[in-house]
Design a protein around this motif. Structure first.
Motif, mmCIF file in Angstrom:
data_model
loop_
_atom_site.group_PDB
_atom_site.id
_atom_site.type_symbol
_atom_site.label_atom_id
_atom_site.label_comp_id
_atom_site.label_asym_id
_atom_site.label_seq_id
_atom_site.Cartn_x
_atom_site.Cartn_y
_atom_site.Cartn_z
ATOM 1 N N PRO A 62 -12.075 13.272 5.032
ATOM 2 C CA PRO A 62 -13.174 14.001 5.678
ATOM 3 C C PRO A 62 -12.754 14.952 6.802
ATOM 4 C CG PRO A 62 -13.184 11.687 6.336
ATOM 5 C CD PRO A 62 -12.144 11.825 5.254
ATOM 6 N N ASP A 63 -11.629 14.684 7.466
ATOM 7 C CA ASP A 63 -11.246 15.492 8.627
ATOM 8 C C ASP A 63 -9.920 16.215 8.500
ATOM 9 O OD1 ASP A 63 -13.401 14.195 10.118
ATOM 10 O OD2 ASP A 63 -12.017 12.512 10.327
ATOM 11 N N ARG A 64 -8.973 15.598 7.848
ATOM 12 C CA ARG A 64 -7.597 16.081 7.930
ATOM 13 C C ARG A 64 -6.961 16.308 6.576
ATOM 14 N NH1 ARG A 64 -5.355 16.657 13.154
ATOM 15 N NH2 ARG A 64 -7.027 16.082 14.557
ATOM 16 N N SER A 65 -5.860 17.041 6.633
ATOM 17 C CA SER A 65 -5.041 17.292 5.471
ATOM 18 C C SER A 65 -3.613 17.462 5.949
ATOM 19 C CB SER A 65 -5.517 18.557 4.743
ATOM 20 O OG SER A 65 -4.793 18.743 3.537
ATOM 21 N N LEU A 84 -4.582 22.181 16.945
ATOM 22 C CA LEU A 84 -5.106 20.913 16.463
ATOM 23 C C LEU A 84 -4.125 19.789 16.794
ATOM 24 C CD1 LEU A 84 -7.585 19.921 14.835
ATOM 25 C CD2 LEU A 84 -6.204 20.180 12.771
ATOM 26 N N GLU A 85 -4.611 18.788 17.497
ATOM 27 C CA GLU A 85 -3.785 17.632 17.860
ATOM 28 C C GLU A 85 -3.514 16.781 16.622
ATOM 29 O OE1 GLU A 85 -2.415 16.890 20.866
ATOM 30 O OE2 GLU A 85 -3.156 18.857 21.474
ATOM 31 N N PRO A 86 -2.474 15.947 16.662
ATOM 32 C CA PRO A 86 -2.244 15.035 15.540
ATOM 33 C C PRO A 86 -3.478 14.172 15.279
ATOM 34 C CG PRO A 86 -0.342 15.048 16.980
ATOM 35 C CD PRO A 86 -1.427 15.829 17.680
ATOM 36 N N GLY A 87 -3.743 13.921 14.002
ATOM 37 C CA GLY A 87 -4.878 13.080 13.625
ATOM 38 C C GLY A 87 -4.471 11.621 13.583
ATOM 39 N N VAL A 108 -3.794 19.616 10.242
ATOM 40 C CA VAL A 108 -4.399 20.654 9.407
ATOM 41 C C VAL A 108 -5.772 20.155 8.962
ATOM 42 C CG1 VAL A 108 -4.136 22.032 7.299
ATOM 43 C CG2 VAL A 108 -2.111 21.307 8.553
ATOM 44 N N THR A 109 -6.772 21.015 9.018
ATOM 45 C CA THR A 109 -8.078 20.657 8.469
ATOM 46 C C THR A 109 -8.070 20.906 6.964
ATOM 47 O OG1 THR A 109 -8.996 22.879 8.765
ATOM 48 C CG2 THR A 109 -9.254 21.315 10.618
ATOM 49 N N ASP A 110 -9.030 20.311 6.280
ATOM 50 C CA ASP A 110 -9.165 20.516 4.842
ATOM 51 C C ASP A 110 -9.366 21.997 4.529
ATOM 52 O OD1 ASP A 110 -9.665 19.328 2.052
ATOM 53 O OD2 ASP A 110 -11.481 20.506 2.395
ATOM 54 N N ALA A 111 -10.211 22.669 5.306
ATOM 55 C CA ALA A 111 -10.495 24.089 5.049
ATOM 56 C C ALA A 111 -9.228 24.940 5.174
ATOM 57 C CB ALA A 111 -11.569 24.599 6.005
ATOM 58 N N THR A 112 -8.395 24.649 6.155
ATOM 59 C CA THR A 112 -7.165 25.417 6.350
ATOM 60 C C THR A 112 -6.153 25.106 5.246
ATOM 61 O OG1 THR A 112 -7.546 25.538 8.727
ATOM 62 C CG2 THR A 112 -5.299 25.927 7.970
ATOM 63 N N ALA A 113 -6.064 23.847 4.825
ATOM 64 C CA ALA A 113 -5.158 23.494 3.725
ATOM 65 C C ALA A 113 -5.569 24.225 2.451
ATOM 66 C CB ALA A 113 -5.154 21.991 3.503
ATOM 67 N N ARG A 114 -6.857 24.308 2.202
ATOM 68 C CA ARG A 114 -7.341 25.022 1.017
ATOM 69 C C ARG A 114 -7.049 26.520 1.118
ATOM 70 N NH1 ARG A 114 -12.058 22.584 -2.066
ATOM 71 N NH2 ARG A 114 -11.846 20.358 -1.740
ATOM 72 N N GLN A 115 -7.162 27.076 2.319
ATOM 73 C CA GLN A 115 -6.817 28.487 2.497
ATOM 74 C C GLN A 115 -5.329 28.704 2.216
ATOM 75 O OE1 GLN A 115 -8.724 31.052 2.742
ATOM 76 N NE2 GLN A 115 -7.048 32.497 2.921
ATOM 77 N N ALA A 116 -4.496 27.787 2.666
ATOM 78 C CA ALA A 116 -3.056 27.884 2.384
ATOM 79 C C ALA A 116 -2.811 27.824 0.871
ATOM 80 C CB ALA A 116 -2.302 26.759 3.088
ATOM 81 N N ALA A 117 -3.533 26.962 0.165
ATOM 82 C CA ALA A 117 -3.383 26.869 -1.294
ATOM 83 C C ALA A 117 -3.789 28.187 -1.962
ATOM 84 C CB ALA A 117 -4.213 25.713 -1.836
ATOM 85 N N ARG A 118 -4.860 28.794 -1.490
ATOM 86 C CA ARG A 118 -5.285 30.086 -2.049
ATOM 87 C C ARG A 118 -4.212 31.148 -1.834
ATOM 88 N NH1 ARG A 118 -10.009 28.685 1.098
ATOM 89 N NH2 ARG A 118 -11.430 27.561 -0.286
ATOM 90 N N GLN A 119 -3.641 31.184 -0.626
ATOM 91 C CA GLN A 119 -2.589 32.161 -0.330
ATOM 92 C C GLN A 119 -1.364 31.917 -1.195
ATOM 93 O OE1 GLN A 119 -2.042 31.818 3.913
ATOM 94 N NE2 GLN A 119 -3.810 33.115 4.369
ATOM 95 N N PHE A 120 -1.012 30.659 -1.414
ATOM 96 C CA PHE A 120 0.120 30.310 -2.271
ATOM 97 C C PHE A 120 -0.102 30.859 -3.679
ATOM 98 C CE2 PHE A 120 2.293 27.320 -5.158
ATOM 99 C CZ PHE A 120 3.567 27.298 -4.618
ATOM 100 N N LEU A 121 -1.305 30.670 -4.208
ATOM 101 C CA LEU A 121 -1.638 31.162 -5.543
ATOM 102 C C LEU A 121 -1.555 32.686 -5.602
ATOM 103 C CD1 LEU A 121 -2.910 30.975 -8.428
ATOM 104 C CD2 LEU A 121 -5.129 31.000 -7.297
ATOM 105 N N ILE A 122 -2.213 33.338 -4.687
ATOM 106 C CA ILE A 122 -2.293 34.806 -4.698
ATOM 107 C C ILE A 122 -0.922 35.453 -4.514
ATOM 108 C CG2 ILE A 122 -3.199 36.798 -3.422
ATOM 109 C CD1 ILE A 122 -5.694 35.018 -2.842
#
Length: 137
Positions: A62-65, A84-87, A108-122
């Motif tokens: 729910p909070d972290r990635s 972002l502090e350590p979770g 890392v938040t879930d939203a930021t991890a997903r953005q990183a995945a999108r950048q990796f793909l693109i």
């Protein structure tokens, strides 16, 4: 550009070529793991060198990635958000094996991890700029 994505111990694998396909797949994995352990997802870019170019992220927490990248030359790095502090520690599914996430690696938040995945793909596997990086020595 197409990447391969895998999760769990034979739970799933797919080839993706669009951000929409990636988002839909991550949503499906996340929903499936909401009541189970969060899940490590591995994205692998084609080609590369001696080492597979890959990005690991965690979905279903729910909070972290976390974000972990391996380049074609074998160099690797952990992604983090500087503000972002350590979770808290949590356990996730790594290829079917319950594995503890280190708090310093879950900045890392879930939203930021997903953005990183999108950048990796693109980008075809380049290290995403959605996070800062700590190189593994």
């Amino acid at each position: 550009m197409s990447i391969d994505i895998t999760w769990g111990r034979g739970d799933g694998a797919a080839s993706l070529s669009t951000v929409a396909e990636l988002d839909a797949t991550l949503d499906t994995i996340s929903r499936a793991h909401t009541e189970q352990l969060p899940c490590c997802v591995t994205l692998v870019a084609p080609g590369g060198g001696e080492f597979p170019v890959m990005l690991d992220i965690c979905v279903g927490h729910p909070d972290r990635s976390f974000v972990y990248h391996v380049a074609a030359d074998g160099s690797s790095a952990w992604g983090y958000q500087p503000d972002l502090e350590p979770g808290r520690a949590f356990t996730f599914d790594y290829a079917g094996t319950p594995t503890d996430a280190w708090p310093e690696r879950t900045r890392v938040t879930d939203a930021t991890a997903r953005q990183a995945a999108r950048q990796f793909l693109i980008s075809g596997g380049r290290r995403p700029d959605a996070v800062a990086w700590e190189t593994v020595e």
